[in-house]
Write an enzyme that holds these catalytic residues in place. Structure first.
Site, PDB file in Angstrom:
ATOM      1  N   VAL A 145       1.015  -1.221   0.149  1.00  0.00           N
ATOM      2  CA  VAL A 145      -0.029  -0.049  -0.075  1.00  0.00           C
ATOM      3  C   VAL A 145       0.847   0.992  -0.297  1.00  0.00           C
ATOM      4  CG1 VAL A 145      -1.346   1.447   1.355  1.00  0.00           C
ATOM      5  CG2 VAL A 145      -1.406  -0.807   1.280  1.00  0.00           C
ATOM      6  N   ILE A 167      19.745  -2.626  15.420  1.00  0.00           N
ATOM      7  CA  ILE A 167      20.516  -3.816  16.809  1.00  0.00           C
ATOM      8  C   ILE A 167      19.164  -4.926  16.999  1.00  0.00           C
ATOM      9  CG2 ILE A 167      21.009  -3.828  18.900  1.00  0.00           C
ATOM     10  CD1 ILE A 167      22.097  -0.460  18.347  1.00  0.00           C
ATOM     11  N   GLU A 224      12.791  11.055  10.569  1.00  0.00           N
ATOM     12  CA  GLU A 224      11.233  10.696  10.599  1.00  0.00           C
ATOM     13  C   GLU A 224      10.548  11.437   9.595  1.00  0.00           C
ATOM     14  OE1 GLU A 224       9.575   7.860  12.030  1.00  0.00           O
ATOM     15  OE2 GLU A 224      11.294   7.698  12.238  1.00  0.00           O
ATOM     16  N   LYS A 226      11.397   4.931  21.814  1.00  0.00           N
ATOM     17  CA  LYS A 226      11.436   4.010  22.249  1.00  0.00           C
ATOM     18  C   LYS A 226      11.992   3.280  23.730  1.00  0.00           C
ATOM     19  CE  LYS A 226      14.028   4.700  17.700  1.00  0.00           C
ATOM     20  NZ  LYS A 226      14.771   5.264  16.497  1.00  0.00           N
TER      21      LYS A 226
HETATM   22  N1  HSE Z   1      14.043   8.928  12.709  1.00  0.00           N
HETATM   23  C1  HSE Z   1      14.667   7.656  13.208  1.00  0.00           C
HETATM   24  C2  HSE Z   1      16.258   8.213  13.912  1.00  0.00           C
HETATM   25  C3  HSE Z   1      14.528   6.136  12.583  1.00  0.00           C
HETATM   26  O1  HSE Z   1      16.780   8.795  12.977  1.00  0.00           O
HETATM   27  O2  HSE Z   1      16.863   7.028  14.612  1.00  0.00           O
HETATM   28  C4  HSE Z   1      14.668   4.719  13.131  1.00  0.00           C
HETATM   29  O3  HSE Z   1      13.533   4.914  14.292  1.00  0.00           O
END
Ligand code: HSE
Length: 420
Positions: free
Chosen positions: A41, A129, A183, A198
């Site tokens: 998609v 990782i 992003e 994260k």
């Molecule tokens: N934008 C994120 C980074 C990509 O720069 O780490 C990985 O999550």
């Protein structure tokens, strides 16, 4: 044969399709069956992505396709992705996602919805990782004492270039975007939100903490200037966007912010787009993980590993790795009570009594100064730079407010925490 639908065929999605095709020999051998991407998609059907799969614009085309066994969600964002992933689970399809924002808000609901349907998300933290695998499976015998790391490749790439090459902020952000690290909205990277998402995922696996981004301390790198970098260099520090989860007693502190780290620390040596995570467990001691944190192939490597795992196992284990509260009574530490060393920079009037007024304020807020430096500027102004001994966050926040309002301070003081 395991059939895959990829929702979001951008940088990472294209890599997933290509890896599954070009490395089919090892993947089939490891998975025990053939894995084929059937459809994808995209937002724009006119853009050539160099992949020979059926493409459509509607995620429901994949969700409603009875042929598809595994939905790979790479569309990003929270609300629409939640609807799509939920619909996939309701149809009994396994899900693989790289979407950390989705998990930062909905991980517990998704664990509930998934039940024993496989739901995997290795690519959501630290790109290539295998940190989820390590924390959830490899370290399951441990009470986790701390997790500290560099988990945003874009910020690490930018800070490395700013420190080593004196490059300005905006051109280097543009470069990180062009390289496919950042992003879609780079505010998530430079504002610290991506790293915080994260952190929340890892904190759930490690501690069972159910916090949302608004509950924790999140700051980015957007205030860092060459003045800060000069101070860091002079006192043997580097500046890193550090992500920290640390347990003490029955409290866990969670925070992401720009940090001055001593040159000799291992984490100081993690440069460029690379990520690094240290996890301390009570049985194993310190373990370290290092690798690329962003980029198409590195992230797709983790997505494909999850697909291979699903092909092998079929059903999932609990998504976050536990079914009951992990450690009873463990709670999130209030942001205000966090203790750290701090660096403060401010522009002031260069006239008698200013320095003593500032140091008096430090004393009134129970903040002890470790280092002070004054740099003259033009027009009767100066820059004052302070490093403190350990202080409490709420005291630092209130001195910053007071300093910002003082007549002899020209601009709101800028602050960076110091990792000791
Ligand atoms: N934008 C994120 C980074 C990509 O720069 O780490 C990985 O999550």
């Amino acid at each position: 044969m395991l059939k895959i639908g990829v929702i979001g065929v951008g940088t990472v999605g294209t890599s997933v399709v290509n890896i599954l095709k070009n490395s089919a020999d090892i993947i089939t051998a490891r998975a025990g069956q053939e894995i084929v991407v059937v459809s994808g998609v995209v937002n724009n059907l006119n853009k050539d992505r160099g992949v020979d799969i059926k493409l459509s614009k509607d995620p429901m085309d994949i969700i409603n396709d009875p042929e598809i066994d595994v939905v790979v969600e790479l569309m990003g964002g929270v609300d629409e992705a939640f609807v799509v992933v939920k619909a996939a689970l309701e149809k009994g399809k396994a899900v693989v996602t790289a979407n950390k924002a989705l998990l930062a808000y909905h991980r517990y609901e998704l664990q509930e919805l998934a039940g024993d349907i496989a739901f995997e998300y290795e690519a959501s933290v630290a790109g290539g990782i295998p940190i989820i695998n390590a924390l959830r499976d490899g370290l399951s015998a441990n009470h986790i004492e701390s997790i500290k790391g560099i988990m945003n490749g874009t910020c690490n790439y930018m800070l490395t270039k700013m420190m080593k090459e004196g490059v300005d902020y905006q051109p280097i952000l543009d470069e990180a975007q062009a390289l496919g690290y950042a992003e879609a909205d780079p505010t998530f990277d430079v504002g610290g939100f991506d790293a915080a998402h994260k952190l929340l995922i890892l904190a759930s696996i490690a501690y069972g903490i159910d916090a949302k981004p608004e509950d924790i301390l999140i700051e980015g790198i957007d205030n860092i200037t060459q003045d800060d970098i000069a101070f860091a260099k002079e006192f043997d520090y580097v500046i890193k966007l550090l992500t920290i989860a640390e347990k003490s007693g029955n409290e866990v502190e969670l925070r992401t912010h720009a940090t001055l780290v001593k040159n000799e620390e291992m984490i100081a040596k993690i440069d460029g787009v690379m990520n690094g995570v240290s996890v301390v467990g009570d049985m194993v001691g310190e373990t370290l993980y290092y690798g690329p944190g962003a980029g198409g192939n590195a992230t797709a490597s983790a997505v494909v590993a999850n697909i291979v795992d699903i092909a092998r196992r079929g059903k999932g284990s609990p998504m976050l790795g536990f079914t009951k509260p992990l450690e009873k009574g463990l709670k999130l530490k209030s942001k205000d009570e966090i203790v750290s060393k701090y660096y403060l920079r401010m522009g002031v009037e260069d006239k008698p009594g200013v320095l003593s007024s500032v140091t008096k304020m430090f004393a009134e807020h129970e903040i002890s100064i470790e280092t002070v430096l004054q740099r003259p500027c033009d027009n009767g102004a100066a820059t004052l730079l302070f490093a403190t001994h350990e202080a409490v966050e709420k005291n630092i926040q209130s001195i910053i407010k007071e300093l910002a309002a003082a007549s002899f301070v020209h601009s709101k003081p800028s602050m960076i925490r110091i990792e000791s």
